[in-house]
Design a protein around this motif. Structure first.
Motif: not given
Length: 130
Positions: A46-52
């Motif tokens: 998942x994109x951690x900068x957007x969904x931590x």
């Protein structure tokens, strides 16, 4: 993967969460092979900068954040558990927080030595509108 707290499942199949709030989903895996499995590894992309990912919990699980390019970032987990054929691994709870308005997917890849890798994914949307 099943949303357990903070996520809503839309009629389209998308998961949805209000940005800035916490959401948890459960990962449940059953040993569908014909052998005992004690070396299960998961990669949750998942994109951690957007969904931590704000944390995880589950008996016998150890997890750590990973960074890399698209598809390589997220969380990697390993189960320190022996599952006989047909037995489920303990549930892994993954805690998240939506950081910005976007649409993407959460993809889970499960691997065990000598078995075909498995994939599950779900599209999601984070909404920051008022």
């Amino acid at each position: 993967m099943t949303p357990s707290e903070g996520w809503t499942v839309l009629q389209t199949g998308y998961w949805s969460m209000r940005g800035g709030f916490q959401g948890t989903f459960d990962v449940n895996i059953t040993n569908r092979s014909d052998r005992d499995v004690s070396d299960l590894h998961l990669h949750i992309s998942l994109p951690p900068a957007k969904l931590a990912v704000t944390g995880w919990e589950g008996d016998y699980w150890r997890c750590w954040n990973v960074e890399g390019g698209a598809g390589a970032e997220g969380v990697h987990c390993a189960a320190d558990f022996l599952a006989v054929p047909g037995e489920a691994f303990p549930t892994l709870k993954v805690h998240t927080k939506g950081l910005e308005h976007h649409t993407d997917s959460i993809d889970l890849y499960a691997e065990s030595r000598g078995a075909e890798p498995a994939h599950a994914g779900v599209p999601y949307r984070i909404d920051l509108s008022t």
